[in-house]
Motif scaffolding. Structure first.
Motif, PDB file in Angstrom:
ATOM      1  N   VAL A   9     -17.198  21.070  -0.521  1.00  0.00           N
ATOM      2  CA  VAL A   9     -18.182  19.883  -0.030  1.00  0.00           C
ATOM      3  C   VAL A   9     -18.712  19.019  -1.243  1.00  0.00           C
ATOM      4  O   VAL A   9     -18.772  17.865  -0.990  1.00  0.00           O
ATOM      5  CB  VAL A   9     -19.464  20.762   0.467  1.00  0.00           C
ATOM      6  CG1 VAL A   9     -20.791  19.641   1.102  1.00  0.00           C
ATOM      7  CG2 VAL A   9     -19.059  21.675   1.801  1.00  0.00           C
ATOM      8  N   LEU A  69     -16.218  26.240   7.102  1.00  0.00           N
ATOM      9  CA  LEU A  69     -17.014  25.388   6.385  1.00  0.00           C
ATOM     10  C   LEU A  69     -16.072  24.501   5.674  1.00  0.00           C
ATOM     11  O   LEU A  69     -16.088  23.153   5.408  1.00  0.00           O
ATOM     12  CB  LEU A  69     -17.885  26.018   5.399  1.00  0.00           C
ATOM     13  CG  LEU A  69     -19.183  26.820   5.941  1.00  0.00           C
ATOM     14  CD1 LEU A  69     -19.871  27.717   4.747  1.00  0.00           C
ATOM     15  CD2 LEU A  69     -20.068  25.891   6.642  1.00  0.00           C
ATOM     16  N   ILE A  70     -15.029  24.813   5.273  1.00  0.00           N
ATOM     17  CA  ILE A  70     -13.875  24.061   4.363  1.00  0.00           C
ATOM     18  C   ILE A  70     -13.174  23.034   5.386  1.00  0.00           C
ATOM     19  O   ILE A  70     -13.195  21.716   5.158  1.00  0.00           O
ATOM     20  CB  ILE A  70     -12.931  24.874   3.511  1.00  0.00           C
ATOM     21  CG1 ILE A  70     -13.524  25.660   2.262  1.00  0.00           C
ATOM     22  CG2 ILE A  70     -11.640  24.060   3.116  1.00  0.00           C
ATOM     23  CD1 ILE A  70     -12.651  26.647   1.886  1.00  0.00           C
ATOM     24  N   SER A 119     -20.379  28.704  -4.506  1.00  0.00           N
ATOM     25  CA  SER A 119     -19.317  29.023  -3.489  1.00  0.00           C
ATOM     26  C   SER A 119     -18.306  28.177  -3.827  1.00  0.00           C
ATOM     27  O   SER A 119     -18.385  26.968  -4.156  1.00  0.00           O
ATOM     28  CB  SER A 119     -19.630  29.652  -2.182  1.00  0.00           C
ATOM     29  OG  SER A 119     -19.916  28.420  -1.676  1.00  0.00           O
ATOM     30  N   ARG A 121     -23.236  21.404   3.433  1.00  0.00           N
ATOM     31  CA  ARG A 121     -23.898  21.853   1.981  1.00  0.00           C
ATOM     32  C   ARG A 121     -24.933  22.900   2.295  1.00  0.00           C
ATOM     33  O   ARG A 121     -25.098  23.836   1.586  1.00  0.00           O
ATOM     34  CB  ARG A 121     -23.902  21.013   1.138  1.00  0.00           C
ATOM     35  CG  ARG A 121     -24.285  21.607  -0.207  1.00  0.00           C
ATOM     36  CD  ARG A 121     -24.547  20.277  -1.246  1.00  0.00           C
ATOM     37  NE  ARG A 121     -24.661  21.191  -2.621  1.00  0.00           N
ATOM     38  CZ  ARG A 121     -25.755  20.946  -3.497  1.00  0.00           C
ATOM     39  NH1 ARG A 121     -26.501  20.147  -3.087  1.00  0.00           N
ATOM     40  NH2 ARG A 121     -26.019  21.627  -4.487  1.00  0.00           N
ATOM     41  N   GLU A 156     -16.851  26.964  -1.062  1.00  0.00           N
ATOM     42  CA  GLU A 156     -17.171  26.346  -0.209  1.00  0.00           C
ATOM     43  C   GLU A 156     -18.047  25.059  -0.730  1.00  0.00           C
ATOM     44  O   GLU A 156     -17.660  23.867  -0.441  1.00  0.00           O
ATOM     45  CB  GLU A 156     -17.976  26.698   0.858  1.00  0.00           C
ATOM     46  CG  GLU A 156     -17.038  27.888   1.768  1.00  0.00           C
ATOM     47  CD  GLU A 156     -17.106  29.325   1.124  1.00  0.00           C
ATOM     48  OE1 GLU A 156     -17.741  29.395   0.236  1.00  0.00           O
ATOM     49  OE2 GLU A 156     -15.966  30.093   1.128  1.00  0.00           O
ATOM     50  N   GLU A 157     -18.891  25.470  -1.357  1.00  0.00           N
ATOM     51  CA  GLU A 157     -20.047  24.393  -2.037  1.00  0.00           C
ATOM     52  C   GLU A 157     -19.191  23.537  -2.655  1.00  0.00           C
ATOM     53  O   GLU A 157     -19.370  22.404  -2.975  1.00  0.00           O
ATOM     54  CB  GLU A 157     -21.071  25.144  -2.844  1.00  0.00           C
ATOM     55  CG  GLU A 157     -21.989  23.912  -3.409  1.00  0.00           C
ATOM     56  CD  GLU A 157     -23.056  24.689  -4.431  1.00  0.00           C
ATOM     57  OE1 GLU A 157     -24.353  24.175  -4.054  1.00  0.00           O
ATOM     58  OE2 GLU A 157     -22.637  25.288  -5.160  1.00  0.00           O
ATOM     59  N   ARG A 191     -25.188  24.976   4.438  1.00  0.00           N
ATOM     60  CA  ARG A 191     -24.704  26.229   4.831  1.00  0.00           C
ATOM     61  C   ARG A 191     -23.884  26.860   3.908  1.00  0.00           C
ATOM     62  O   ARG A 191     -23.580  28.008   4.182  1.00  0.00           O
ATOM     63  CB  ARG A 191     -23.894  25.903   6.161  1.00  0.00           C
ATOM     64  CG  ARG A 191     -24.870  25.360   7.305  1.00  0.00           C
ATOM     65  CD  ARG A 191     -24.034  25.217   8.644  1.00  0.00           C
ATOM     66  NE  ARG A 191     -24.850  24.344   9.537  1.00  0.00           N
ATOM     67  CZ  ARG A 191     -24.662  24.999  10.748  1.00  0.00           C
ATOM     68  NH1 ARG A 191     -24.097  25.855  11.256  1.00  0.00           N
ATOM     69  NH2 ARG A 191     -25.274  24.231  11.814  1.00  0.00           N
ATOM     70  N   THR A 192     -23.714  26.331   2.762  1.00  0.00           N
ATOM     71  CA  THR A 192     -22.931  26.864   1.765  1.00  0.00           C
ATOM     72  C   THR A 192     -23.685  27.762   0.907  1.00  0.00           C
ATOM     73  O   THR A 192     -24.726  27.522   0.711  1.00  0.00           O
ATOM     74  CB  THR A 192     -22.098  25.953   0.886  1.00  0.00           C
ATOM     75  OG1 THR A 192     -22.745  25.090   0.093  1.00  0.00           O
ATOM     76  CG2 THR A 192     -21.067  25.263   1.869  1.00  0.00           C
ATOM     77  N   ARG A 193     -23.051  28.702   0.127  1.00  0.00           N
ATOM     78  CA  ARG A 193     -23.993  29.677  -0.825  1.00  0.00           C
ATOM     79  C   ARG A 193     -23.623  28.924  -2.151  1.00  0.00           C
ATOM     80  O   ARG A 193     -22.519  28.361  -2.661  1.00  0.00           O
ATOM     81  CB  ARG A 193     -23.093  30.952  -0.897  1.00  0.00           C
ATOM     82  CG  ARG A 193     -23.503  31.959   0.417  1.00  0.00           C
ATOM     83  CD  ARG A 193     -22.744  33.302   0.386  1.00  0.00           C
ATOM     84  NE  ARG A 193     -21.526  33.546   0.000  1.00  0.00           N
ATOM     85  CZ  ARG A 193     -20.537  32.936   0.717  1.00  0.00           C
ATOM     86  NH1 ARG A 193     -20.612  32.507   2.089  1.00  0.00           N
ATOM     87  NH2 ARG A 193     -19.160  33.083   0.366  1.00  0.00           N
ATOM     88  N   GLU A 241     -16.290  32.241   8.037  1.00  0.00           N
ATOM     89  CA  GLU A 241     -17.252  31.271   7.801  1.00  0.00           C
ATOM     90  C   GLU A 241     -16.667  30.349   6.597  1.00  0.00           C
ATOM     91  O   GLU A 241     -16.883  28.932   6.648  1.00  0.00           O
ATOM     92  CB  GLU A 241     -18.414  31.705   7.208  1.00  0.00           C
ATOM     93  CG  GLU A 241     -19.634  30.871   6.838  1.00  0.00           C
ATOM     94  CD  GLU A 241     -20.669  31.511   5.909  1.00  0.00           C
ATOM     95  OE1 GLU A 241     -21.807  31.059   6.603  1.00  0.00           O
ATOM     96  OE2 GLU A 241     -20.254  32.457   5.158  1.00  0.00           O
ATOM     97  N   SER A 242     -16.035  30.921   5.577  1.00  0.00           N
ATOM     98  CA  SER A 242     -15.528  29.858   4.533  1.00  0.00           C
ATOM     99  C   SER A 242     -14.408  28.969   5.260  1.00  0.00           C
ATOM    100  O   SER A 242     -14.526  27.830   4.889  1.00  0.00           O
ATOM    101  CB  SER A 242     -14.791  30.862   3.688  1.00  0.00           C
ATOM    102  OG  SER A 242     -14.228  30.099   2.464  1.00  0.00           O
TER     103      SER A 242
END
Length: 129
Positions: A118, A88-89, A112, A105, A114-115, A107-109, A84-85
């Motif tokens: 983003v 998303l990246i 995180s 965004r 990933e956030e 969908r990110t925690r 997932e990471s």
């Protein structure tokens, strides 16, 4: 190692062959797909839990070059997983507008990596880079 496994088998009552198989890692499965569609087909052709399915998903993510492709691949990842990471990246690397960024965004925690990626990309878009 063999003597140790024999002793362990004797002590635990677990057959030597089962111990030997469990303690030796399986070779890594690698997808042979060369296109996003091939990787997607490999993924859907494999049973859940099969290492080939996971390899196909990793390859599918790597081969995505459009937002629609990565959106589909990301939808197959497990929440909180490395897949997932990675998805998303990758998705963040493909979008070019703030509305697209907001979709990723969502969908990110919170807090995180990933956030963070983003948000940095959103700043880049906002500043016209």
């Amino acid at each position: 190692m063999t003597a140790h496994l024999s002793l362990l088998a004797t002590q635990t009552g677990i057959p030597f062959a089962l111990l030997e198989g469990a303690l030796h890692p399986l070779p890594e499965v690698v997808s042979q797909a060369t296109t996003c569609n091939e990787a997607q087909l490999e993924y859907y052709s494999s049973r859940p839990g099969n290492p080939a399915r996971h390899a196909a998903l990793k390859r599918w993510i790597a081969l995505c070059f459009t937002i629609d492709e990565i959106r589909q691949a990301a939808g197959q990842t497990l929440l909180g997983s490395q897949d997932e990471s990675d998805a998303l990246i990758k998705w963040a690397s493909l979008y070019t507008t703030i509305p697209q960024a907001l979709e990723v965004r969502s969908r990110t925690r919170l807090g995180s990596e990933e956030e963070r990626v983003v948000l940095l990309k959103m700043i880049e878009i906002h500043n016209g880079r």
